[in-house]
Design a protein around this motif. Structure first.
Motif: not given
Length: 273
Positions: A225-226, A234-235, A242-245
């Motif tokens: 997604r990013e 993620p946010s 999820l912060a650093y996928p």
């Protein structure tokens, strides 16, 4: 001197060459058994229709956007994780039907079989991803961040799929026969569902959200997604994967390869004794 093992470089070259031969054998087997190939190719399109239109009408996504744009990275991750089931079943079938015993009687590198299986699965996975991309484009999904981030997202899927294929090799060798492997296939579905692939994890109970956030399916979905620029990236205050996928996916891939490649090769060697 006679009786000495060939140099390491030559053994690796033999393994690679014989592995490529077995990749061709596996693809040829699918050509002679088109039913399995048809199912593998139809599956991605069915998932898009089922989840995108049937379930999507009842699911709210962050910011009220299009659910199909939110969904597609999760479906890409789901197709990536199908590697475990496919390789597991094929390895168990070959082992229980004596195919591997025949390979061992031939003048070929003994470790070429697992390398051939994982290589063939990688090509099958590329074809499945291509069909999924086509289905996604037809229903309105598209990447928004350009060619390079899009290519990086698909490269992550390929890397993780190859790592997961070694999990399939090990499990396929560990089970007793192909019937047991077939019975285990449905057990992998809850693993892919317990993630952020289909719904946000915010509304889950704390313990369930923890499992979902640290699920590699969630990491791959969030990374996609990013990189695609799709809804649901993620946010805020989220779990580390999820912060650093992207980093999480690479670490998961490396860990799976480090653990399951040696385990698979040892299991294959021991099974022939």
């Amino acid at each position: 001197m006679t009786g000495l093992a060939p140099p390491l470089g030559r053994r690796l070259r033999w393994t690679f060459t014989d592995g490529l031969t077995l990749v061709g054998r596996e693809l040829g087997r699918l050509r002679h058994d088109p039913g399995e190939l048809v199912v593998a190719l139809i599956f991605p399109a069915v998932m898009v229709v089922l989840f995108g239109y049937v379930f999507g009408s009842a699911i709210q996504v962050p910011d009220g956007g299009d659910y199909r744009e939110y969904l597609m990275p999760g479906l890409f991750a789901m197709v990536t994780f199908s590697s475990v089931m496919g390789v597991m079943t094929r390895m168990a079938t070959d082992a229980s039907r004596g195919v591997m015993d025949r390979f061992r009687s031939m003048p070929m590198a003994r470790l070429a079989v697992p390398f051939g299986q994982t290589g063939a699965d990688l090509l099958i996975g590329l074809l499945m991803l291509a069909i999924m991309v086509g289905a996604g484009l037809l229903v309105g999904w598209q990447p928004h961040r350009g060619l390079i981030p899009t290519a990086q997202a698909f490269l992550l899927m390929i890397v993780l799929r190859y790592a997961l294929s070694w999990v399939g090799v090990y499990v396929g060798l560990a089970v007793k026969n192909d019937q047991v492997a077939d019975a285990m296939v449905p057990l992998f579905l809850p693993f892919t569902m317990l993630s952020n692939a289909f719904v946000p994890t915010d509304g889950m109970p704390g313990w369930l959200r923890f499992l979902a956030d640290w699920n590699p399916v969630s990491a791959l979905t969030a990374a996609s997604r990013e990189l695609f620029g799709n809804l649901g990236a993620p946010s805020g205050n989220v779990a580390w994967p999820l912060a650093y996928p992207v980093t999480a996916v690479l670490l998961w891939s490396a860990a799976l390869l480090v653990i399951f490649v040696p385990l698979s090769l040892r299991a294959y060697t021991r099974r022939g004794r």
